[in-house]
Design an enzyme around this catalytic site. Structure first.
Site, mmCIF file in Angstrom:
data_model
loop_
_atom_site.group_PDB
_atom_site.id
_atom_site.type_symbol
_atom_site.label_atom_id
_atom_site.label_comp_id
_atom_site.label_asym_id
_atom_site.label_seq_id
_atom_site.Cartn_x
_atom_site.Cartn_y
_atom_site.Cartn_z
ATOM 1 N N ASP A 177 -51.454 88.032 63.713
ATOM 2 C CA ASP A 177 -50.859 87.753 62.412
ATOM 3 C C ASP A 177 -50.293 89.049 61.826
ATOM 4 O O ASP A 177 -50.836 89.612 60.874
ATOM 5 C CB ASP A 177 -51.921 87.143 61.492
ATOM 6 N N ARG A 209 -48.642 85.978 46.201
ATOM 7 C CA ARG A 209 -49.858 86.560 46.759
ATOM 8 C C ARG A 209 -49.785 88.075 46.617
ATOM 9 O O ARG A 209 -48.751 88.680 46.919
ATOM 10 C CB ARG A 209 -50.001 86.180 48.227
ATOM 11 N N GLU A 225 -55.558 88.192 46.992
ATOM 12 C CA GLU A 225 -56.226 88.256 48.281
ATOM 13 C C GLU A 225 -57.397 89.234 48.270
ATOM 14 O O GLU A 225 -57.368 90.269 47.610
ATOM 15 C CB GLU A 225 -55.220 88.659 49.364
ATOM 16 N N ASP A 277 -45.539 84.415 54.361
ATOM 17 C CA ASP A 277 -45.632 85.861 54.588
ATOM 18 C C ASP A 277 -44.865 86.622 53.497
ATOM 19 O O ASP A 277 -45.038 86.356 52.332
ATOM 20 C CB ASP A 277 -45.133 86.217 55.990
ATOM 21 N N CYS A 304 -53.232 90.953 58.560
ATOM 22 C CA CYS A 304 -54.113 89.931 58.008
ATOM 23 C C CYS A 304 -54.712 90.444 56.702
ATOM 24 O O CYS A 304 -55.103 91.612 56.602
ATOM 25 C CB CYS A 304 -55.221 89.597 59.012
ATOM 26 N N GLU A 317 -45.962 87.179 49.707
ATOM 27 C CA GLU A 317 -46.888 88.282 49.463
ATOM 28 C C GLU A 317 -46.162 89.605 49.249
ATOM 29 O O GLU A 317 -44.956 89.722 49.492
ATOM 30 C CB GLU A 317 -47.879 88.392 50.614
ATOM 31 N N HIS A 370 -46.466 80.531 49.439
ATOM 32 C CA HIS A 370 -46.757 81.811 48.778
ATOM 33 C C HIS A 370 -46.049 82.949 49.502
ATOM 34 O O HIS A 370 -45.900 82.961 50.719
ATOM 35 C CB HIS A 370 -48.261 82.073 48.632
ATOM 36 N N TYR A 374 -53.397 72.981 53.753
ATOM 37 C CA TYR A 374 -52.881 74.344 53.779
ATOM 38 C C TYR A 374 -52.416 74.677 55.191
ATOM 39 O O TYR A 374 -53.048 74.271 56.180
ATOM 40 C CB TYR A 374 -53.957 75.339 53.340
#
Length: 299
Positions: A62, A161, A191, A91, A126, A118, A116, A48
């Site tokens: 992040d 995500r 998440e 992202d 984060c 999101e 992925h 990953y």
């Protein structure tokens, strides 16, 4: 020697077959190409590549500051160093739907097995911090449709995500996940699930694999692989763990150097030169030039 001999298309096919067979696959997070090779050596099923790690590697938080070029470049460096499939954090896709499609094609060209996308609002946060915001359902679906339409290899894993659990609760997360699967997502990354029952509920509600993020110091408990398997999870990531371990050891080493003036007491904690040379296949380069490797390393 040099890079992986397994084509990216084959890595993608193998990952798809494992997921279709109902296997659980373990993807520790690599913080550089060498750690990806170590993950492979230790017998894991995949690698990953965390957006948080990529940002931290640049000394950045992040919050969406990294660019597609930076992410794809580092992703390629890591993915080509291992025979394992690598999934990367893309992202929010680096822009509007057309940008998302370009992102997927760029990551395909970089040799990744999947990514992925999101549903957070930019600038993102984060996933295990408070104060997140998510886009509306139509925008989230549009990102996933663009990703699916943009890919050229049908085995490239497009994962959705969703961060909506922390904003509107579990029921909203399940509804959002279903909508993203309807938009074409091959898998779902819900998440910040709070406990095993939430993973179970998500897995039961969907007919695609779900991912569990076992990041330390976050919202989720740190469950074992077997616990997650029992909850219906098929992909498990430990995104920042190796970086945290490495940076913790580096900090302690610097403290020892300050206190003692040397690192003799730390030798037992270090990777031996012989182990490093074995991991990078130093001897294999002898096939090209015997002058490169004409020595032995004493332990």
């Amino acid at each position: 020697m040099l890079y992986s001999t397994t084509p990216a298309s084959e890595k993608r096919r193998i990952l798809r077959e494992r997921l279709a067979a109902g296997e659980l696959v373990r993807f520790p997070g690599a913080f550089n190409p060498l750690s990806a090779r170590l993950i492979e050596r230790k017998g894991y099923e995949g690698v990953y590549i965390s957006g948080a790690v990529l940002a931290a590697d640049l000394g950045l938080p992040d919050i969406g500051l990294t660019t597609l070029t930076e992410v794809a470049g580092r992703g390629q460096q890591i993915a080509r160093m291992t025979e394992l499939p690598a999934i990367i954090d893309a992202d929010t896709g680096f822009g509007e739907p057309m940008n998302v499609a370009r992102t997927i094609q760029t990551l395909e060209d970089a040799g990744l097995a999947g990514a992925h996308i999101e549903d957070q609002v930019n600038p993102k946060r984060c996933g295990h911090l408070d104060g997140k915001s998510v886009v509306d359902a139509d925008t989230a679906r549009g990102r996933i449709r663009a990703a699916v339409d943009g890919r050229r290899d049908p085995n490239f894993l497009v994962m959705a995500r969703t961060d909506i659990r922390a904003v509107d609760g579990l029921d909203a997360a399940i509804d959002r996940a279903k909508a993203l699967v309807d938009a074409g997502a091959d898998a779902v990354f819900p998440e910040a699930m709070r406990d095993l029952s939430e993973f179970e509920a998500m897995a039961s509600a969907l007919d695609v694999p779900i991912l569990a993020n076992m990041t330390e110091f976050g919202k989720s408990e740190l469950f074992t692989v077997e616990q997650l398997r029992g909850a219906g999870v098929q992909i498990v990531i430990w995104p920042v763990s190796l970086l945290r371990i490495a940076m913790g050891a580096a900090g302690r080493g610097l403290d020892t150097l300050t206190d003692e003036g040397h690192l003799t007491s730390k030798l037992g904690e270090m990777q031996h030169r012989a182990d490093l040379y074995d991991l990078i296949d130093y001897e294999g380069y002898n096939r090209f030039d015997t002058s490169v490797f004409d020595f032995t390393v004493d332990r």
